[in-house]
Enzyme design. Structure first.
Site, PDB file in Angstrom:
ATOM      1  N   LYS A 176       0.805  -1.226   0.000  1.00  0.00           N
ATOM      2  CA  LYS A 176       0.000   0.000   0.000  1.00  0.00           C
ATOM      3  C   LYS A 176       0.842   1.282   0.000  1.00  0.00           C
ATOM      4  O   LYS A 176       0.451   2.289  -0.579  1.00  0.00           O
ATOM      5  CB  LYS A 176      -0.970  -0.005   1.183  1.00  0.00           C
TER       6      LYS A 176
ATOM      7  N   ARG B 148      -6.401  -7.496 -10.353  1.00  0.00           N
ATOM      8  CA  ARG B 148      -7.051  -8.777 -10.687  1.00  0.00           C
ATOM      9  C   ARG B 148      -8.514  -8.511 -10.981  1.00  0.00           C
ATOM     10  O   ARG B 148      -8.982  -7.387 -10.865  1.00  0.00           O
ATOM     11  CB  ARG B 148      -6.959  -9.710  -9.478  1.00  0.00           C
TER      12      ARG B 148
ATOM     13  N   GLU C 107      -3.528   6.798   7.584  1.00  0.00           N
ATOM     14  CA  GLU C 107      -4.316   7.628   6.678  1.00  0.00           C
ATOM     15  C   GLU C 107      -5.261   8.454   7.536  1.00  0.00           C
ATOM     16  O   GLU C 107      -5.687   8.020   8.602  1.00  0.00           O
ATOM     17  CB  GLU C 107      -5.163   6.746   5.740  1.00  0.00           C
TER      18      GLU C 107
ATOM     19  N   HIS D 123     -15.627  -3.905   6.870  1.00  0.00           N
ATOM     20  CA  HIS D 123     -14.803  -3.553   5.705  1.00  0.00           C
ATOM     21  C   HIS D 123     -14.854  -4.592   4.595  1.00  0.00           C
ATOM     22  O   HIS D 123     -14.019  -4.580   3.687  1.00  0.00           O
ATOM     23  CB  HIS D 123     -13.340  -3.291   6.099  1.00  0.00           C
TER      24      HIS D 123
END
Ligand code: ADP
Length: 502
Positions: free
Chosen positions: A116, A291, A199, A234
């Protein structure tokens, strides 16, 4: 020219890939674990080979066994599906080394986007707006300084994260240390890498993603948006396309940014850029999935494009078959993920033998599944049994249709979340298309089964057990409430409900 494909996956996605291959006249090879001997993807494929024990590490994640199978069966290409090895750069590289086409992007693209922090750095360089945050491994000594500078709330995320794991939301400084350690420890156990970063926490965002395709000749197009804000812990549960939230201007801007992002890393194949969108329609790059996504069918329905065929076409070195201006969203599609889990018991998995399935039929319905009557749902893998997708000319009609097909869909033997999904379809915020990633939490009360529903389910179960007893001689007396056990009570009950005349 790709003539034979090994599908390195199981379940609905293995079948879904094989179906497109069949239409293209491409031979298929299935790999399976010992737990999947009776799985439908095995009987559907032209050839199949067992590659190991039930645990994924011994079979679906075993790179060398899959490569050996691909060589033995002399396949031209491997399709990895989603999950398992689909975003594993080492696997893509092994395929390259063995001159087997990996139906997906290059190992370098997977690597660049798999981590990430690395993905954020690439996107910042390409001038793609990212969620405000840090772009390096967060060391203990920097923790407080970096978070104070960012301002709370913050979200601590695992660099190697996925599936919602290794993430901790922190509202106040006093909880920071503990959350940091918990995120690190979860990241270590889940991904073998405890690197984390932060974040800014975007309050009540929408999760909206853009599908794109890139070929080996430098052409990239986007295939518009999917709204994936209905999430539990999530994890996506319901997806739709187009998003009911964004306007055309934002949609076009997000599409253009996705194309720019894909071009910046010379992306080849199908990919998705996930964005968080705030209430003012500002959008921020969250991550790129290199993907096919679980929710790809809603895009296929709205665009009239078979994404697996396009993936194979691209992997074969051919040019994209359409330009951006050829692509239009038409009508509306919704997908529900049907899982073997007990929604009334905190969504605990419910493996077991499927007794009977009644699959919805009729106009505008698509069921991507792999289950059948008598199939035993293994304990080892994901609990998703099927994906129910509807298409209609607009959102209201699609919603009506989804209610109808959820009503028609009956699976007995294992518990499923079908009733829960039906309640989502009736929740005001969903009906209005006015929901964010907090939808499930905000509507938790409304989404609980009410007494009448559970009574109705119990009544139906008793009647079904009675009929099964009479017709097939199966005894369900243990699963029927004590006061209803005697056959005469079942009969009386059936008569009283008007379903039995005997
Ligand atoms: P994973 O790769 O584990 O799936 P993502 O980064 O894709 O994790 O995030 C999954 C979900 O978590 C998002 O769809 C969103 O609901 C929530 N989320 C992640 N980052 C943020 C953030 N910065 N602010 C608010 N919600 C977030």
């Amino acid at each position: 020219m790709i003539k034979k494909v090994l599908v390195a996956n199981r379940g609905e996605i293995a079948l879904r890939v094989m179906r497109s291959c069949k239409e293209m006249g491409i031979q298929t090879v299935a790999v399976y674990s010992e737990a999947d001997r009776t799985s439908k993807h095995v009987s559907y494929a032209d050839e199949a080979i067992c590659i190991g024990q039930a645990l994924s590490q011994d079979s679906y994640l075993n790179i060398e066994k899959i490569i050996a199978a691909a060589k033995d069966f002399e396949v031209d290409a491997i399709h990895p599906g989603y999950g398992f090895l689909s975003e594993n750069a080492d696997f893509a590289r092994r395929c390259e080394e063995e001159s087997i086409i990996f139906i997906g992007p290059s190992a370098a693209s997977i690597e660049a986007m798999g981590d990430k922090i690395s993905a954020r750095r690439h996107m910042i360089r390409a001038k793609v707006p990212v969620v405000p945050g840090s772009s390096e491994d967060l060391k203990p000594k920097d923790l407080f300084r970096v978070c104070r500078k960012m301002g709370f709330p913050v979200i601590i995320k695992a660099t190697a994260g996925g599936g919602g794991r290794g993430m901790r939301l922190v509202y106040e400084e006093k909880d920071l240390q503990e959350a940091y350690e918990a995120a690190k420890s979860e990241a270590r156990t889940s991904f073998g890498n405890d690197s984390v970063y932060i974040e800014k926490y975007i309050e009540s965002p929408h999760h909206i993603e853009i599908q794109f395709l890139g070929d080996k000749h430098g052409n990239v197009v986007h295939l518009f948006d999917r709204e994936c804000s209905v999430q539990r812990r999530h994890q996506k549960l319901v997806e739709e396309s187009p998003s009911p939230f964004i306007n055309e201007k934002t949609r076009a801007a997000m599409g253009a940014i996705a194309v720019k992002a894909a071009k910046s890393i010379h992306y080849v194949g199908a990919g998705t850029i996930e964005f968080l969108v705030d209430d003012k329609m500002n959008f921020y790059f969250l991550e790129m999935n290199t993907r096919l996504q679980v929710e790809h069918p809603v895009t296929e329905e709205v665009l009239g494009v078979d994404l697996v065929k396009e993936q194979i076409h691209i992997a074969d070195g051919k040019k994209l078959r359409f330009r951006q201006q050829d692509l239009r969203q038409r009508g509306h599609a919704i997908e529900c993920r049907i899982c073997a889990e007990d929604a009334e018991q905190n969504f605990t998995p419910s493996p077991g033998i499927i007794r009977h399935i009644q699959t919805p039929e009729g106009i505008g319905v698509r069921v991507d599944s792999f289950i059948y009557d008598g199939y035993e749902v293994p304990v080892y893998y994901d609990s998703m049994l099927s994906k129910l997708i509807v298409w209609a000319t607009n959102r209201d009609y699609a919603l009506e249709r989804m209610r109808r097909v959820l009503y028609e869909y009956k699976i007995t033997g294992v518990k499923t979340n079908i009733d829960y999904l039906r309640r989502i379809m009736d929740t005001r915020d969903f009906v209005k298309g006015n929901y964010t990633t907090h939808f499930i939490d905000d509507n938790s009360k409304k989404l609980q089964a009410n007494k009448d529903d559970s009574q109705e389910i119990e009544d139906m179960a008793i009647i079904a057990a009675y009929i099964d007893h009479i017709v097939n001689g199966n005894d369900h007396s243990a699963s029927v409430p004590a006061d209803n056990r005697p056959i005469s009570r079942w009969r009386a009950f059936g008569k009283q409900k008007g379903v039995l005349r005997i």
